[in-house]
Scaffold this active site. Sequence first.
Site, mmCIF file in Angstrom:
data_model
loop_
_atom_site.group_PDB
_atom_site.id
_atom_site.type_symbol
_atom_site.label_atom_id
_atom_site.label_comp_id
_atom_site.label_asym_id
_atom_site.label_seq_id
_atom_site.Cartn_x
_atom_site.Cartn_y
_atom_site.Cartn_z
ATOM 1 N N TYR A 1 37.014 20.883 1.145
ATOM 2 C CA TYR A 1 36.639 21.782 2.238
ATOM 3 C C TYR A 1 37.835 22.672 2.570
ATOM 4 O O TYR A 1 38.933 22.194 2.829
ATOM 5 C CB TYR A 1 36.236 20.943 3.441
ATOM 6 C CG TYR A 1 35.569 21.667 4.597
ATOM 7 C CD1 TYR A 1 35.452 23.057 4.653
ATOM 8 C CD2 TYR A 1 35.030 20.944 5.655
ATOM 9 C CE1 TYR A 1 34.834 23.690 5.702
ATOM 10 C CE2 TYR A 1 34.402 21.569 6.735
ATOM 11 C CZ TYR A 1 34.312 22.934 6.752
ATOM 12 O OH TYR A 1 33.703 23.567 7.816
ATOM 13 N N CYS A 2 37.621 23.994 2.541
ATOM 14 C CA CYS A 2 38.645 24.974 2.919
ATOM 15 C C CYS A 2 39.898 24.772 2.057
ATOM 16 O O CYS A 2 39.816 24.749 0.838
ATOM 17 C CB CYS A 2 38.928 24.873 4.414
ATOM 18 S SG CYS A 2 40.022 26.165 5.068
#
Length: 610
Positions: free
Chosen positions: A345-346
């Site tokens: 994530y990210c």
Amino acid sequence: MAKDKSGSDGTTTDSAPISLIIKDPEKFAQNIAKMIEGMTRAANAFLKPREDGKLSEDVTDEIAEIVRTLAKVVEYWTAEPGRSIQAQSKLYGQYFMLWTSMMQRMSGVPMPPVAEPDARDRRFKDPQWSENQFFDFVKQFYLITTRWAEQMVESATDLDPHVRLKAGFYVRQIANAISPSNFLFTNPEILRDTLDSSADNLVRGMDMLAEDIAAGNGELVIRQSNNSHFAIGKNLALSPGKVILQTEVCQLIQYKPATKDVLKRPLLIVPPWINKFYILDLNPEKSFVKWAVEQGHTVFVVSWINPDERQAEKSFEHYMREGILESLDTIQKITGENEINAIGYCVGGTLLSYTLAYMAGVGDTRIASATLFATQVDFTHAGDLKVFIDEEQIEAVEKKMSVRGYLEGKNMTSSFNMLRSNDLIWSYVVNNYFRGKEPIPFDLLYWNSDATRMPAANHSFYLRNCYLDNKLAEGELSIEGKPLSLGDVTIPIYNLATRDDHIAPPRSVFFGSSFFGGPVTFVLAGSGHIAGVINPPSRGKYQYWTGPAPHGDGLDSWLGRAKEHPGSWWPHWQSWIEAQDSQRVKARTPGGRKVKAIEDAPGSYVKVMA
């Protein structure tokens, strides 16, 4: 004028006209005195740590950077007399139209507005912004001026693109700061509250201001939520599990199964270390972790440490080895599986992609599929965050980190909040300190304020090699002399972008798809960086788009051929996962028989406050 409307308690509602009569002059005078006392406490809380030498804040470099950047725009328009006359004519012409419109309106002639706010702009929703001629004039004057300033930046086409990007960002920040909605005498809602309550709102506001500066040890930390309602492990991050690994950079959590059998491939989730992992396990209704466990995944989540000076030298490679690779070793030991599904994530996805390139180079095949949530691997189209990225600014950040070995969490929080400053800064300034309203308890905003520090070596590597020089995408990174190439990553990838993302813009995520060497399924979710990802099917919100394989940076072309689906993308992802391997085995208990649990989830690392 709007009709005066009364609430059940007899007070006027926000849509009522403003009466300039002070209802209780004596109370008003007393409250003004109390407000001044509150302002004095706030000033003392601000000054004391600076006088004691505990806090030194030198904003000279930041201000100088803004002035230098905006001066280049001014130079562009004043370099040629024709340009200067053109710019002034545009502004003065609109001012004249506004003045003429107001004169005719004073004569009783209905006139359409010269400038109207965007329909999504919540600053000017009160009817008095349109119905009261004074507030309408102030609003339109502001809109004309700030839009003209933004157009001057956009039209300075001969300037360096990075200078224009920075100038546009600075102009927006200044425009948001000077909005008439941010001041007592030019905001009808604040003025109404002040007169109706005899300034009770200002007393409460100054008290909160003093408290927030004191809580920030001399720096204003704007409260976005009533944080007293939340505690990690009490009503946040509740999914049951165990910490089964602890290193100098992370803990690894394995969650308790909720089904009798589970997918054969375990699932490893690598969240960003810029924020804490429990955004994925916020509460039972919005928990991706809980939902994934219920679908039959054996879920493992990396919980990054909130670093201090001991992690100063921990780099991207350390986070890869002590975070992802050691987690893979532990998962393999517990489950006995040689194939694992992974999610990043990210910036956690950027690190995962970096790790996948390394694993491909050394022949490590344990990650059989990868999912990327709002992840950038190429930073060509990285959006407004590139405002903060150039050699001078990175050197300033590195200098700041060299003092303690890390970057304070408040610095990253401020940067992200500035991307949406009207929503995440100024709306709270108005409601908290002018209207005297305590923010409501909101778990997402509590998480947003639960900042994490950045270790110096890691953060410097990320800024320089990703944002500044884009070395990951261009294949210019190496580990132990072995070059890293995303093209060597041939496993299936599910690449999720979110439509309104200010941190990982969808065009950037889409373009990043083309750097991988294997099949990429690109999906675009509605909403933004958080809400677009954390969107459980039970809520029936937003939508997502699926389409052909992504190529180049042609997101608009892809959208033209994509199919829109209502609701959450989570079930679509689950179908994609099961298409890779749907085999199931008996459910696994945390740690199994080979690894002793260290403590209960969510662990101790996540509870360390910055």
